[in-house]
Design a protein around this motif. Structure first.
Motif, PDB file in Angstrom:
ATOM      1  N   TRP A  44       0.836  -1.202   0.000  1.00 23.25           N
ATOM      2  CA  TRP A  44       0.000   0.000   0.000  1.00 23.25           C
ATOM      3  C   TRP A  44       0.870   1.251   0.000  1.00 23.25           C
ATOM      4  CZ3 TRP A  44       0.025   3.566   4.060  1.00 23.25           C
ATOM      5  CH2 TRP A  44      -0.938   4.597   3.967  1.00 23.25           C
ATOM      6  N   ALA A  45       1.877   1.288   0.862  1.00 19.50           N
ATOM      7  CA  ALA A  45       2.734   2.467   0.972  1.00 19.50           C
ATOM      8  C   ALA A  45       3.476   2.746  -0.333  1.00 19.50           C
ATOM      9  CB  ALA A  45       3.737   2.290   2.113  1.00 19.50           C
ATOM     10  N   ALA A 146      -9.456   6.347  -0.121  1.00 21.47           N
ATOM     11  CA  ALA A 146     -10.725   6.123  -0.803  1.00 21.47           C
ATOM     12  C   ALA A 146     -10.699   4.927  -1.755  1.00 21.47           C
ATOM     13  CB  ALA A 146     -11.155   7.391  -1.548  1.00 21.47           C
ATOM     14  N   PRO A 147      -9.631   4.746  -2.576  1.00 25.63           N
ATOM     15  CA  PRO A 147      -9.637   3.597  -3.479  1.00 25.63           C
ATOM     16  C   PRO A 147      -9.594   2.250  -2.761  1.00 25.63           C
ATOM     17  CG  PRO A 147      -8.050   5.252  -4.198  1.00 25.63           C
ATOM     18  CD  PRO A 147      -8.479   5.618  -2.812  1.00 25.63           C
ATOM     19  N   TYR A 148      -9.191   2.246  -1.506  1.00 30.54           N
ATOM     20  CA  TYR A 148      -9.021   1.002  -0.750  1.00 30.54           C
ATOM     21  C   TYR A 148     -10.063   0.851   0.361  1.00 30.54           C
ATOM     22  CZ  TYR A 148      -4.380   1.842  -2.762  1.00 30.54           C
ATOM     23  OH  TYR A 148      -3.334   2.117  -3.622  1.00 30.54           O
ATOM     24  N   TRP A 149     -10.974   1.817   0.474  1.00 29.03           N
ATOM     25  CA  TRP A 149     -11.824   1.886   1.652  1.00 29.03           C
ATOM     26  C   TRP A 149     -12.721   0.668   1.805  1.00 29.03           C
ATOM     27  CZ3 TRP A 149     -11.613   3.587   6.189  1.00 29.03           C
ATOM     28  CH2 TRP A 149     -12.736   3.758   6.995  1.00 29.03           C
ATOM     29  N   ALA A 150     -13.228   0.137   0.701  1.00 28.41           N
ATOM     30  CA  ALA A 150     -14.109  -1.032   0.822  1.00 28.41           C
ATOM     31  C   ALA A 150     -13.378  -2.178   1.513  1.00 28.41           C
ATOM     32  CB  ALA A 150     -14.604  -1.467  -0.557  1.00 28.41           C
ATOM     33  N   GLU A 271      -6.919  -6.278  -8.406  1.00 35.13           N
ATOM     34  CA  GLU A 271      -6.533  -6.729  -7.072  1.00 35.13           C
ATOM     35  C   GLU A 271      -6.154  -5.530  -6.220  1.00 35.13           C
ATOM     36  OE1 GLU A 271      -2.991  -9.393  -4.982  1.00 35.13           O
ATOM     37  OE2 GLU A 271      -3.067  -9.120  -7.150  1.00 35.13           O
ATOM     38  N   THR A 272      -5.504  -4.549  -6.841  1.00 32.34           N
ATOM     39  CA  THR A 272      -5.258  -3.247  -6.227  1.00 32.34           C
ATOM     40  C   THR A 272      -5.763  -2.189  -7.196  1.00 32.34           C
ATOM     41  OG1 THR A 272      -3.031  -3.145  -7.187  1.00 32.34           O
ATOM     42  CG2 THR A 272      -3.222  -4.006  -4.945  1.00 32.34           C
ATOM     43  N   PRO A 273      -6.165  -1.008  -6.705  1.00 31.81           N
ATOM     44  CA  PRO A 273      -6.707   0.019  -7.590  1.00 31.81           C
ATOM     45  C   PRO A 273      -5.753   0.371  -8.721  1.00 31.81           C
ATOM     46  CG  PRO A 273      -7.125   0.565  -5.299  1.00 31.81           C
ATOM     47  CD  PRO A 273      -6.212  -0.622  -5.283  1.00 31.81           C
ATOM     48  N   ALA A 274      -6.302   0.632  -9.885  1.00 29.41           N
ATOM     49  CA  ALA A 274      -5.478   0.917 -11.064  1.00 29.41           C
ATOM     50  C   ALA A 274      -6.213   1.882 -11.987  1.00 29.41           C
ATOM     51  CB  ALA A 274      -5.145  -0.372 -11.803  1.00 29.41           C
ATOM     52  N   GLY A 309      -5.123  12.845  -8.200  1.00 25.06           N
ATOM     53  CA  GLY A 309      -4.361  13.784  -9.022  1.00 25.06           C
ATOM     54  C   GLY A 309      -4.982  13.882 -10.401  1.00 25.06           C
ATOM     55  N   ARG A 310      -4.177  13.631 -11.437  1.00 25.38           N
ATOM     56  CA  ARG A 310      -4.678  13.703 -12.801  1.00 25.38           C
ATOM     57  C   ARG A 310      -5.286  12.386 -13.276  1.00 25.38           C
ATOM     58  NH1 ARG A 310       0.235  16.996 -15.882  1.00 25.38           N
ATOM     59  NH2 ARG A 310       0.101  18.915 -14.633  1.00 25.38           N
ATOM     60  N   SER A 311      -5.142  11.353 -12.481  1.00 25.95           N
ATOM     61  CA  SER A 311      -5.640  10.039 -12.859  1.00 25.95           C
ATOM     62  C   SER A 311      -6.924   9.700 -12.112  1.00 25.95           C
ATOM     63  CB  SER A 311      -4.588   8.959 -12.565  1.00 25.95           C
ATOM     64  OG  SER A 311      -3.398   9.196 -13.272  1.00 25.95           O
ATOM     65  N   VAL A 312      -7.625   8.705 -12.623  1.00 26.58           N
ATOM     66  CA  VAL A 312      -8.769   8.128 -11.932  1.00 26.58           C
ATOM     67  C   VAL A 312      -8.428   6.667 -11.659  1.00 26.58           C
ATOM     68  CG1 VAL A 312     -11.205   7.482 -12.080  1.00 26.58           C
ATOM     69  CG2 VAL A 312     -10.433   9.685 -12.997  1.00 26.58           C
ATOM     70  N   LEU A 313      -8.497   6.282 -10.393  1.00 27.51           N
ATOM     71  CA  LEU A 313      -8.202   4.908 -10.007  1.00 27.51           C
ATOM     72  C   LEU A 313      -9.506   4.148  -9.831  1.00 27.51           C
ATOM     73  CD1 LEU A 313      -5.388   5.441  -7.340  1.00 27.51           C
ATOM     74  CD2 LEU A 313      -5.122   4.886  -9.757  1.00 27.51           C
ATOM     75  N   TYR A 314      -9.545   2.967 -10.388  1.00 25.07           N
ATOM     76  CA  TYR A 314     -10.714   2.093 -10.255  1.00 25.07           C
ATOM     77  C   TYR A 314     -10.414   1.006  -9.233  1.00 25.07           C
ATOM     78  CZ  TYR A 314     -12.617   4.436 -14.320  1.00 25.07           C
ATOM     79  OH  TYR A 314     -13.104   5.392 -15.169  1.00 25.07           O
ATOM     80  N   ALA A 315     -11.407   0.670  -8.436  1.00 31.63           N
ATOM     81  CA  ALA A 315     -11.243  -0.338  -7.383  1.00 31.63           C
ATOM     82  C   ALA A 315     -12.440  -1.272  -7.388  1.00 31.63           C
ATOM     83  CB  ALA A 315     -11.104   0.333  -6.014  1.00 31.63           C
ATOM     84  N   ARG A 316     -12.192  -2.528  -7.033  1.00 34.59           N
ATOM     85  CA  ARG A 316     -13.287  -3.489  -6.932  1.00 34.59           C
ATOM     86  C   ARG A 316     -14.148  -3.180  -5.719  1.00 34.59           C
ATOM     87  NH1 ARG A 316      -9.743  -8.729  -8.153  1.00 34.59           N
ATOM     88  NH2 ARG A 316      -9.727  -8.885  -5.893  1.00 34.59           N
ATOM     89  N   THR A 317     -15.419  -3.507  -5.820  1.00 35.56           N
ATOM     90  CA  THR A 317     -16.317  -3.416  -4.679  1.00 35.56           C
ATOM     91  C   THR A 317     -16.379  -4.772  -3.984  1.00 35.56           C
ATOM     92  OG1 THR A 317     -18.256  -4.043  -5.966  1.00 35.56           O
ATOM     93  CG2 THR A 317     -17.719  -1.681  -5.859  1.00 35.56           C
ATOM     94  N   GLU A 318     -17.050  -4.793  -2.843  1.00 37.92           N
ATOM     95  CA  GLU A 318     -17.200  -6.046  -2.097  1.00 37.92           C
ATOM     96  C   GLU A 318     -17.943  -7.084  -2.924  1.00 37.92           C
ATOM     97  OE1 GLU A 318     -18.768  -7.555   2.286  1.00 37.92           O
ATOM     98  OE2 GLU A 318     -19.007  -5.472   1.661  1.00 37.92           O
ATOM     99  N   VAL A 319     -18.878  -6.652  -3.737  1.00 37.83           N
ATOM    100  CA  VAL A 319     -19.607  -7.577  -4.606  1.00 37.83           C
ATOM    101  C   VAL A 319     -18.637  -8.292  -5.543  1.00 37.83           C
ATOM    102  CG1 VAL A 319     -21.327  -7.772  -6.443  1.00 37.83           C
ATOM    103  CG2 VAL A 319     -21.761  -6.285  -4.475  1.00 37.83           C
TER     104      VAL A 319
END
Length: 325
Positions: A44-45, A146-150, A271-274, A309-319
């Motif tokens: 994560w870091a 936020a991208p990892y909050w779920a 698996e991790t936000p991208a 920043g200038r990017s948008v990160l997508y993350a999986r939901t619990e579903v």
């Protein structure tokens, strides 16, 4: 500050839990600022630190208000009014900090080291200064949590569920005595081993105690003691060490039939936000195709989008995690 707190059975009856976004911001920020990151959080870091540095958050007001290894300004982690306060409600409480509370906490911070020029505005123009602090807190949340909050919230909620079951099976006293090696309770006194965790006398604080699990609090516990409110105790949540160890998920044939191979493959890659660019490079799909698939997956509740920043990160939901695992 005391390391013991008068704690009657009446206080025990008023002890409650809260899952707090801003406590997670404070502990995550301190984790990044530490010289050595807990190995459990290294992945994560490594992802988050460049984003935080690019935004200048590693040298802004938060760096002075959350110094490594010592007192952090209490107004950054306001008392939770509900079991699951929202980020918005907590930021509103930060902005509503009184000048009296602010002056007292800044003076406490200055005991360890001189306050840098970046936080002088909190004394010169408290309203403007608090707005800037809230903006930094939100920016750090957007970039680092936020991208990892779920995923994080699932661990925190599982911890609360475990503690609630312990209370049901063995009584509420067992919960306090199982929180952390530094915490113990015996009928009328709550004791903390670590001297840096101070508590005001019970006559100055409200009744009860608010217990706040955190995935980044390891290895110690942190306290919040601001009269006349009930004290807070932030402790390491169970399962934090395995938070980032989710095995890489391969989409099943059945899932590919339902969603289509491309969308199932994209979920597996998250698996991790991208970002869209990252996913296009990994999957061989065009950026336009990835964007189209992600839009459909987001509309269906399978992914969430978070600006970094200038990017948008997508993350999986619990579903999505449930479908894949």
């Amino acid at each position: 500050m005391r390391t013991e707190l008068a704690f009657s059975t009446a206080d025990l009856a008023q002890t409650r839990f809260a899952v707090s976004p801003l406590w997670e911001v404070a502990t995550a920020y301190r984790t990044l600022a530490a010289g050595t990151v807990n190995p459990a959080h290294r992945r994560w870091a490594d992802q988050v630190r460049p984003r935080v540095a690019a935004a200048g958050l590693d040298r802004g007001m938060l760096s002075a208000l959350i110094p490594p290894g010592s007192y952090l300004a209490d107004f950054l982690t306001p008392l939770a009014g509900s079991p699951f306060p929202t980020l918005e409600s907590e930021l509103a409480a930060v902005v509503a900090t009184t000048e009296e509370e602010l002056d007292l906490q800044l003076a406490f911070l200055a005991r360890d080291r001189p306050l840098p020029p970046s936080v002088r505005i909190l004394r010169d123009d408290p309203a403007e200064g608090l707005d800037r602090v809230a903006a930094e807190l939100r920016a750090f949340w957007d970039l680092a949590l936020a991208p990892y909050w779920a995923r994080i919230r699932r661990v925190l909620e599982a911890d609360v569920f475990h503690r609630a079951r312990t209370a049901a099976e063995h009584g509420p006293a067992a919960v306090l005595n199982d929180l952390h090696a530094a915490v113990s309770w015996d009928e009328d006194t709550l004791r903390l081993v670590k001297r840096q965790c101070g508590l005001n006398p019970r006559m100055e604080t409200g009744a009860g105690l608010v217990l706040v699990p955190s995935v980044f609090a390891w290895p110690g516990v942190m306290t919040w003691s601001v009269p006349p409110y009930a004290p807070q105790l932030c402790y390491p949540a169970r399962g934090s060490g395995t938070l980032w160890e989710m095995p890489k998920s391969a989409p099943s044939e059945a899932l590919s039939v339902v969603l289509g191979r491309s969308r199932a493959a994209l979920l597996a890659e998250l698996e991790t936000p991208a970002s869209t660019t990252d996913l296009a490079a990994r999957t061989g799909l065009s950026a336009a195709a990835v964007s189209q698939h992600l839009t459909a997956l987001r509309d269906a509740g399978f992914v969430t989008a978070h600006r970094a920043g200038r990017s948008v990160l997508y993350a999986r939901t619990e579903v999505s995690d449930t479908l894949l695992t």
